[in-house]
Design a protein around this motif. Structure first.
Motif, PDB file in Angstrom:
ATOM      1  N   SER A 188      32.914   3.492 -50.794  1.00  0.00           N
ATOM      2  CA  SER A 188      33.624   4.435 -49.937  1.00  0.00           C
ATOM      3  C   SER A 188      35.114   4.136 -49.848  1.00  0.00           C
ATOM      4  O   SER A 188      35.933   5.041 -49.982  1.00  0.00           O
ATOM      5  N   SER A 193      26.762  -2.048 -40.703  1.00  0.00           N
ATOM      6  CA  SER A 193      27.346  -1.457 -39.503  1.00  0.00           C
ATOM      7  C   SER A 193      26.246  -1.259 -38.464  1.00  0.00           C
ATOM      8  O   SER A 193      25.071  -1.081 -38.812  1.00  0.00           O
ATOM      9  N   ARG A 231      24.692   3.205 -41.276  1.00  0.00           N
ATOM     10  CA  ARG A 231      25.078   4.167 -42.302  1.00  0.00           C
ATOM     11  C   ARG A 231      25.989   3.553 -43.351  1.00  0.00           C
ATOM     12  O   ARG A 231      26.326   4.215 -44.329  1.00  0.00           O
ATOM     13  N   SER A 232      26.416   2.338 -43.193  1.00  0.00           N
ATOM     14  CA  SER A 232      27.319   1.704 -44.150  1.00  0.00           C
ATOM     15  C   SER A 232      27.188   0.193 -44.022  1.00  0.00           C
ATOM     16  O   SER A 232      26.636  -0.322 -43.040  1.00  0.00           O
ATOM     17  N   SER A 242      29.006   3.262 -48.192  1.00  0.00           N
ATOM     18  CA  SER A 242      28.570   4.154 -47.130  1.00  0.00           C
ATOM     19  C   SER A 242      27.556   5.154 -47.651  1.00  0.00           C
ATOM     20  O   SER A 242      27.538   5.503 -48.845  1.00  0.00           O
ATOM     21  N   ASP A 254      27.405   8.069 -45.829  1.00  0.00           N
ATOM     22  CA  ASP A 254      28.026   9.319 -45.399  1.00  0.00           C
ATOM     23  C   ASP A 254      28.828   9.925 -46.532  1.00  0.00           C
ATOM     24  O   ASP A 254      29.584   9.239 -47.221  1.00  0.00           O
TER      25      ASP A 254
END
Length: 889
Positions: free
Chosen positions: A8, A682, A686-687, A700, A702
């Motif tokens: 990311s 996290s 999500r990451s 990530s 997302d």
């Protein structure tokens, strides 16, 4: 748990080496970071990293005049041509030799490269100007011409404003003027006169003068003037017309000139020296405007934007990146990397901040959304070894080799508590209980665990039991136990809140490196020196399972290695492991270029992430290249081929006297070994982030909206022309146009259709939109809230989507997790902006209301005058009989 993590962003490093380039609009700055390129948006205070990567460190990059094409070249001369606006690499090319200079022409039709002593001009892919889509008409590189004449390497290239001529600067103490195409009456011209190598040369705005600067700090101004003979009549035609030096200036600095840049339109010249000083001069008057110091280290690169207002300066030695506005004498951007290897990282509980610590003793706070570091703590005097957040996120704890454990207030950014042991110890690990009342730390020097009270700072207890250095500490999430691991091959589970404070030892087969506790406090995972990971039941103290990760973590060979990557010793263990937020996966990394993701239920390897493919780092090669081995058995890459050690201070032998065997303590190598010192998921899951030799890598789930062009469900009628034709109809069908744009998946086209939807038609479009496009619509709204100017328009879309499709989104919230996070980030950003604006307005109004009315002479303020008095005063003021009066502004 989803495992499709993708790279990311890259944080922690803002500048590596190479040149800096501004975008044509001057709002963004491109900075080479290792083998990648980071882009800093200076107006929106955000940054991102381009997805493609080179096989070596990037040495040169440049943009076309329209900002659409980006050309990056690495140390080996391999180039990648990419569409900068779409962040897509479209062509790979090799110049077959290292590139020493690179410059696009102002017209964008050609670019020139310096290849040792020669120069090559190449044609760039053409961009048809009449196409509204701006589509690329791509063709491979075509060599236009080749130029030769220099006797040493070319160091700098610059174009004239009309793209007909260009200048080259070389280490042979000369500059030369070349024409792109043969010109009638023009011959390549040599500009000689400097006593040291010429660093830069530029044309003036009128192209009637040339400026050259050399390494010894000399600035020469050249003009094409005739030479008159003494016995020649002035009316006769002059002879011997050529470029001559008409002005000589010297910077008079006791330092070497490292780099310089010139802005022809404003006549501003910026020169940078190896002592960290940079100066601005106005030419041809040679008047000094500013002289400032960036740091004590040399400035490696300098660049100016199109208007000449902003200067970008980078230092490869310290990793500083500065954008300075000389008119206001203020910093637009000031970022810095760690001076040494990062050793620890921690996520904030809300996943918006990342804390990093390094061997340089600095602690930096990085904002995940913007990519910038927002604060730096310098209180530690030695390497930072561990860091952890409190559960509420308002306190940060760090340990260091300087013998202190510090507590930081993350609201006021200050150190409010320092914990030390009765004897001087270098703490290597720490842990805090969930209530943030007890902090524990251990050292390699002592085999005890020290406990302090956060409220009082007093030392509460010392836990004894280990027979070797303690390498890791961790509290269980429920706060019942403290888990400690040691090199004595044991794990001890302490009941620190019981009166007995008993501990239970779990026996391992090798030295313990790291331990992780599952979020439900029922299981612990232990990584040992033999490369295995064992899983223990915390309630029964029985080992449940284990896995051998030596084959998974092995990879990459060093320059001096005589074995294959699979059999290289020293890389077959995990130094850092962590559980995912749901406990279903385990992330492990160590002294290799791989990060492994395991499933805890089946003990299988789900995915391996490659940290870096950069061959400029040690430990990234998989196979031995026999052609790179010299006859004496040493790798060719270990020899310095730069040839820069020509000065006296660079040739001085600074090794320790008497060192005859072993490794000299003063020896320094430029090649760092790739390794991962810490990984952490996290809190949202999500990451995850990994601090490595390359920097702070964020992977990530997302979708950030920066993906490649990826259309789906297309047919022959779904084209940009048909979509625009629908919008131009007398009664456009906005729903049809929006669906076609989603199917084509072109960001610019989607944004155009989205903004064309009338205010009153939003509820109807949202209600009739097929649910398969909800995810793309939510991602679009999240991007528009972060980057778009239409606040009320976007909020109305969000309100309609949630009110109409909210129940369906809640049922399928797992499928819309990334999109909802994007919308939440946008809403939080808007709320933060509005809140700051309202607070500032409230302070200003309060300040104005508290000001006393001011008077001037016999006249009262406007607050004490009636309307008749004001009218009478204005009439007198028009006649010039009375002076002005002061009222409340």
């Amino acid at each position: 748990m989803k495992t499709e993590f993708k790279f990311s962003n890259l944080l922690g490093t803002v500048y590596g080496r190479g040149n800096l380039v501004f975008t044509p609009d001057g709002n963004s700055l491109l900075s080479p970071v290792g083998n990648r390129v980071s882009v800093f948006n200076l107006t929106k205070n955000t940054s991102y990293t381009l997805p493609f990567a080179h096989r070596r460190n990037i040495s040169h990059l440049d943009l076309t005049a329209d900002g659409k094409l980006l050309l990056t070249v690495d140390e080996d001369g391999r180039a990648i041509l990419s569409i900068f606006t779409r962040r897509i690499a479209i062509y790979h090319f090799s110049f077959k030799t290292p590139v020493s200079a690179l410059a696009f022409s102002p017209s964008g039709k050609h670019f020139i490269v310096g290849l040792g002593r020669k120069i090559q001009a190449w044609k760039t892919p053409s961009i048809p100007g009449g196409d509204a889509n701006g589509e690329l008409e791509f063709a491979p590189f075509i060599l236009h011409r080749e130029y030769a004449g220099h006797f040493d390497d070319v160091r700098h290239l610059s174009w004239s404003g009309d793209s007909r001529f260009f200048l080259s600067s070389s280490k042979d103490l000369t500059s030369r003027i070349w024409s792109l195409d043969p010109e009638e009456g023009f011959d390549p011209t040599v500009l000689s006169g400097h006593r040291q190598q010429v660093r830069n040369a530029w044309f003036s705005a009128s192209q009637e003068a040339i400026y050259t600067v050399s390494e010894d700090g000399a600035l020469f101004r050249w003009e094409f003037v005739p030479k008159q003979q003494d016995d020649q009549d002035e009316t006769e035609e002059p002879i011997d017309e050529r470029w001559r030096i008409v002005q000589r200036n010297y910077f008079m600095q006791n330092a070497k000139l490292k780099c310089a840049t010139f802005h022809p339109q404003t006549g501003l010249l910026t020169v940078c020296f190896d002592n960290g000083l940079f100066s601005l001069y106005e030419v041809p008057s040679f008047s000094n405007i500013h002289s400032l110091s960036l740091a004590s280290s040399p400035i490696s690169a300098v660049s100016t934007n199109k208007t000449g207002e902003w200067l970008a300066l980078g230092s490869s030695k310290t990793g500083h990146l500065l954008v300075w506005e000389h008119a206001s004498e203020s910093n637009i951007l000031k970022q810095s990397s760690h001076l040494d290897t990062m050793t620890t990282l921690s996520y904030s509980p809300d996943s918006t901040r990342i804390i990093t610590g390094a061997d340089d003793g600095l602690i930096k706070i990085w904002d995940v959304s913007s990519g910038f570091h927002i604060a730096t703590f310098t209180e530690h005097t030695s390497a930072v070894t561990a860091s952890t957040y409190s559960k509420r996120g308002n306190i940060l704890f760090t340990s260091s080799l300087d013998g202190s454990v510090r507590a930081w207030d993350m609201l006021r950014y200050r150190n409010f508590r320092t914990f030390t042991a009765p004897t001087r110890l270098s703490f290597s690990c720490l842990a805090i209980d969930p209530s943030a009342e007890i902090v524990c730390a251990a050292s390699h020097d002592s085999f005890d665990v020290h406990l302090w009270s956060v409220q009082t700072g007093a030392l509460l207890d010392r836990l004894s039991g280990h027979e070797g250095p303690i390498s890791t500490l961790a509290f269980t999430p429920d706060g019942r136990y403290l888990v400690s691991g040691s090199w004595d091959r044991t794990i001890r589970v302490w009941s620190v809140f019981d009166r007995s404070q008993t501990s239970e030892a779990l026996q391992l087969t090798s030295d313990l490196l790291c331990v992780a506790v599952r979020p439900d406090s029922a299981q612990i995972a232990a990584s040992t020196l033999d490369g295995s990971i064992s899983f223990w039941n915390l309630n029964t103290s029985i080992q449940e399972s284990g896995l051998d990760g030596r084959r998974d973590v092995s990879g990459g060979r060093t320059l001096t290695s005589r074995r294959t990557a699979a059999s290289t010793p020293g890389t077959k263990s995990f130094n850092s492991i962590t559980y995912s937020s749901d406990g279903s996966c385990l992330l492990a990394a160590g002294s290799s270029k791989y990060i492994c993701l395991y499933a805890t239920s089946t003990l299988t390897l789900i995915k391996k992430f490659t940290v870096s493919i950069n061959l400029s780092l040690d430990g990234t090669q998989e196979f031995l290249n026999s052609s790179a081995i010299m006859s004496n058995g040493l790798p060719r890459d270990m020899i310095d081929t730069e040839g820069e050690a020509s000065d006296l201070e660079e040739r001085i032998d600074r090794s320790l006297p008497g060192v005859k065997r072993g490794k000299d303590a003063t020896a320094r190598t430029l090649r760092h070994e790739v390794r991962v010192t810490g990984v952490e998921f996290s809190p949202a899951g999500r990451s995850f982030c990994a601090c490595s030799t390359e920097g702070l890598l964020i992977y990530s789930l997302d979708n950030s909206g920066n993906e490649d062009f990826d259309p789906f469900d297309l047919d022959i009628d779904v084209t940009p022309q048909n979509i625009r034709a629908i919008l131009k109809q007398a009664e456009p069908v906005h729903l049809k146009a929006l669906v076609m744009a989603f199917r084509l998946n072109d960001r610019q086209l989607i944004r155009q259709v989205y903004q064309a939807v009338p205010y009153g038609s939003i509820p109807l479009v949202v209600r009739e939109l097929p649910r398969v496009y909800l995810g793309r619509l939510l991602m679009l709204l999240g991007q528009q809230m972060e980057n778009g100017p239409h606040l009320e328009f976007t909020l109305l879309w969000v309100s309609e989507v949630l009110s109409i499709h909210g129940r369906y989104i809640k049922e399928k919230q797992g499928d819309f997790a990334g999109e909802l996070r994007a919308v939440l980030r946008g809403v939080d950003g808007i709320g933060r902006t509005v809140r700051n604006l309202s607070e500032r307005n409230a302070f200003e109004i309060e300040y104005l209301c508290q000001q006393k009315p001011m008077t001037n002479g016999t006249h009262k303020s406007i607050g004490n005058r009636s309307s008749e008095d004001v009218a009478e005063f204005e009439a007198m003021d028009e006649d010039g009989e009375e002076g002005d009066w002061i009222g409340v502004e």
